[in-house]
Every structure is written in structure tokens, then in C-alpha cells.
Design a protein around this motif. Structure first.
Motif, PDB file in Angstrom:
ATOM      1  N   PHE A  52       0.833  -1.205   0.000  1.00  0.00           N
ATOM      2  CA  PHE A  52       0.000   0.000   0.000  1.00  0.00           C
ATOM      3  C   PHE A  52       0.863   1.247   0.000  1.00  0.00           C
ATOM      4  CE2 PHE A  52      -1.926   3.508   2.323  1.00  0.00           C
ATOM      5  CZ  PHE A  52      -3.070   3.721   1.577  1.00  0.00           C
ATOM      6  N   ASP A  53       1.898   1.255   0.834  1.00  0.00           N
ATOM      7  CA  ASP A  53       2.765   2.427   0.898  1.00  0.00           C
ATOM      8  C   ASP A  53       3.509   2.647  -0.413  1.00  0.00           C
ATOM      9  OD1 ASP A  53       2.104   3.297   3.403  1.00  0.00           O
ATOM     10  OD2 ASP A  53       3.832   2.425   4.419  1.00  0.00           O
ATOM     11  N   TYR A  54       3.863   1.570  -1.112  1.00  0.00           N
ATOM     12  CA  TYR A  54       4.512   1.725  -2.417  1.00  0.00           C
ATOM     13  C   TYR A  54       3.573   2.421  -3.400  1.00  0.00           C
ATOM     14  CZ  TYR A  54       6.173   0.630  -7.078  1.00  0.00           C
ATOM     15  OH  TYR A  54       6.555   0.733  -8.397  1.00  0.00           O
ATOM     16  N   ILE A  55       2.292   2.033  -3.397  1.00  0.00           N
ATOM     17  CA  ILE A  55       1.317   2.629  -4.314  1.00  0.00           C
ATOM     18  C   ILE A  55       0.951   4.045  -3.864  1.00  0.00           C
ATOM     19  CG2 ILE A  55      -1.051   2.461  -5.194  1.00  0.00           C
ATOM     20  CD1 ILE A  55      -0.797  -0.595  -4.925  1.00  0.00           C
ATOM     21  N   ASP A  56       0.675   4.208  -2.590  1.00  0.00           N
ATOM     22  CA  ASP A  56       0.122   5.453  -2.068  1.00  0.00           C
ATOM     23  C   ASP A  56       1.179   6.515  -1.795  1.00  0.00           C
ATOM     24  OD1 ASP A  56      -2.403   6.711  -0.950  1.00  0.00           O
ATOM     25  OD2 ASP A  56      -1.102   6.858   0.805  1.00  0.00           O
TER      26      ASP A  56
END
Length: 365
Positions: free
Chosen positions: A3-7
Motif C-alpha cells: 500500500f505504501d509503495y502505491i500510495d
């Protein structure tokens, strides 16, 4: 960590937040007592008929969000009759993509250091019937993405205790990875004849990306590529003028979703001046787009189309192929409502139907 990679974005994520905040200062002009009973979102991009002024833009490592994520996105785009831009950082190979992609085949290129290898790569891209090439130009060096560094998000995955616990808490995702395999940069691996590895995602890309490729080198690329050439990562009127001078067919006004230079301006505030300098060049825009109203504002300001990044990735991560389809459905419906309430029956009629909030002018953002 996925999620952190995308967001996530670069640095303090100021530019990523600014991308969103700037939309509130672009106001649409509602219109009433206009017959909008018949309307269409169809338009043309680079001579191709598309169902709406949307492109699913290039995003890397989609297989980390959902098994064979690139194929999920490509199939949805094909059914929706909008372009999907395959990334050089895709987690499936071009042969696999060939079976899933529709007629609107676009490819995103990072310029490689080795010109001989780059030439062979371009021939391979053309052989799979990609006819629009997007050269990403804002990644001479990789942005510092603190969330990825904090999470130890690497390729291949580095299984620290924290990441193991994180994966165990997300059983559906863990089963996806077990079923489909840990994602790799498949296009790079096929091109280089082996797996590319590095301490961060940016490092993996940086191993092969040229930091010396400049405006004067675009002519070389133009000679190698017979299809449409688009420069992705431009922001200023000067960039627009130079792009026209080097023979580009189009441009993407982009700050990489705030994932490169933190502290830069938003793309929507840069769009009007860029559009004016671009003349008849096709202008797309990305970074910060989340709703159909956002898309309508970009069209009103002069964009020919909007490239989506996180908006469809969130759908992919939530539910795979159906999630991407649902995200597009929502965006398309919101866009249709927005243009209807502005009294526009076509994409072209939406041009100019905006004003700037008196409290903040775009140039002051």
C-alpha cells in the motif's frame, strides 16, 4: 508495504498533497436549460477513437498489488476501449501482454544507457504492435521515497520480521503471491537476460536508466521510432516548446504523482500555460486525479485526456480485475454527470467551462 509503495510519494509528500489540493481552486461552470439528453464521452487521441478521454497510465510492479496485475489492467482497458500504457517496469513480459492487450497499445520507455540495447528494445516494442511510445523524462535520478525505505520494500522482497508479520496480517495478499509467484521486473529481466535486483525499487530502475539523455538526444529516438512519440514528465511552457521543436507528437504534463521531486507544483495549475505553448500537440495530464470531476476540470482547462495512475491501482489492489473495472465505471459515470451539469454534450464542448477561485489563483498556489 505494498500500500505504501502505491500510495506514497517522495520526501515529505508535499507535491503529492498539492496535486490534490489544487483541484479545489479550479471551479467548473454549471449551465442550465440546455438539452443534454444525448451526449457522448468519446474522443480521439493520436488518431485513435477512444470511449472517453482516459488512459490507464504506466505504473510499475503491478504484480505486487495483485497477481498478474498488468494483465488485469490491460484486459479492463481493452474492454473499455481506452489505451493502457505498458510500463518498462511491468511484472509480465510482452509476450504475455500481447495476448491480453486490446487494439490501443501504448508503451512507456525509460531510456537505457546502452544505445544498442535500446535500439533492440524499440524493435521488440514495435514487433508487439505498440504504436504510441511514451518516454518518461523526469527520472534521470530516482526520487527518495521514504515509505519504501522505511518498509524495506525491495525487489525481490526482503523478508524482515516486520514484513513477515505484515504479510501474515494480509492473508489474501499472501495467498495471491503464493499462487502467482513473487513479482519481478519481467520486461527488464527478459531484456537483460537475468533478474535485476537492488536495494529499492528506484535503485533497480536506476541501474539501467540513462542520466545523460537530453533534449539533443531526442532526435536519435525519433529516428528509431516510427510511431507516435510522447514525452512524459513535462511541466512548463518551455518544455512544451522544446517538445514541439524535437518532433514529439504529444506530451504528458506530469510530476510522477509527486514521486520524484518533492516541492514541485501541481500539474493542474501548470496545465493552462502548457496548453497554450503546446499549440496543436496532443496534451495529456496525470498526477492527483481521483474523480470524474477532476477529469472534467482537466478537459475544461485544455487537456486532450487524463492518464490514471493510483485511481485504478487502488481498484486493482482491492479486487483485481473487477476492481479496476469498477474504478473505471465510477470515474466514467462521474465524468458524464459533470459534463452534463456543465451543459456540455461532448468532450469538445467541455473546453473552457471553468473559472479560477477568487480566493486563490493558480499562479499563487
Amino acid at each position: 508495504m505494498v500500500f505504501d509503495y502505491i500510495d506514497g510519494a517522495a520526501g515529505e509528500e508535499l507535491t503529492a498533497r498539492r496535486n490534490r489540493a489544487a483541484f479545489q481552486h479550479v471551479l467548473l461552470k454549471p449551465e442550465v436549460l440546455v438539452d443534454v439528453s444525448t451526449r457522448s464521452s468519446r474522443t480521439r487521441l493520436f488518431g485513435q477513437d477512444v470511449a472517453m478521454p482516459l488512459v490507464i497510465g504506466p505504473t510499475g510492479l503491478n504484480g505486487a498489488a495483485w497477481g498478474h496485475g498488468d494483465l488485469c489492467i490491460a484486459r479492463v482497458a481493452a474492454r473499455a476501449n481506452i489505451p493502457f500504457v505498458m510500463s518498462t517496469a511491468a511484472t509480465v513480459g510482452m509476450r504475455e501482454m500481447d495476448a491480453a492487450a486490446g487494439r490501443l497499445r501504448w508503451f512507456q520507455l525509460y531510456m537505457l544507457k546502452d544505445r544498442g540495447l535500446a535500439t533492440e528494445f524499440l524493435k521488440q516494442i514495435a514487433s508487439y504492435r505498440f504504436d504510441v511510445l511514451q518516454l518518461t523524462v523526469d527520472t534521470a535520478v530516482g526520487g527518495r521515497r521514504n515509505r519504501d525505505i522505511r518498509n524495506g520494500f525491495t525487489l525481490p522482497f526482503r523478508w524482515t520480521m516486520a514484513n513477515l508479520v505484515d504479510a501474515a496480517r494480509h492473508a489474501r495478499w499472501a495467498l495471491q503471491m503464493a499462487r502467482h509467484g513473487v513479482p519481478t521486473l519481467k520486461v527488464f529481466a527478459d531484456l537483460l537476460g537475468g533478474a535485476a535486483q537492488g536495494s529499492t525499487i528506484s535503485d533497480v530502475m536506476q541501474q539501467q536508466i540513462s542520466a545523460s539523455f537530453s533534449w539533443s538526444d531526442i532526435q536519435w529516438l525519433r529516428e528509431q521510432w516510427d510511431g507516435k512519440l510522447v514525452l512524459k514528465g513535462l511541466t512548463t511552457p518551455t518544455h512544451a516548446r522544446l517538445a514541439r521543436e524535437v518532433g514529439a507528437d504529444g506530451a504528458v504534463v506530469s510530476n510522477h504523482g509527486g514521486r520524484q521531486l518533492d516541492g514541485a507544483g501541481s500539474t493542474i495549475e501548470m496545465l493552462p500555460a502548457f496548453r497554450e505553448s503546446a499549440h496543436d500537440m496532443t496534451v495529456l495530464i496525470d498526477s492527483g486525479f481521483r474523480t470524474g470531476v477532476d477529469i472534467a476540470k482537466a478537459i475544461a482547462l485544455g487537456a486532450d485526456g487524463v492518464q490514471l495512475g493510483r485511481a485504478t491501482l487502488y481498484g486493482l489492489a482491492a479486487k483485481g480485475e473487477p476492481g479496476v473495472a469498477r474504478a473505471l465505471e465510477i470515474l466514467g459515470h462521474e465524468f458524464d454527470l459533470a459534463i452534463a451539469l456543465c451543459g456540455a454534450r461532448t468532450v469538445e464542448e467541455m473546453r473552457g467551462r471553468y473559472t479560477i477561485s477568487e480566493s486563490r489563483h493558480l499562479s499563487e498556489l
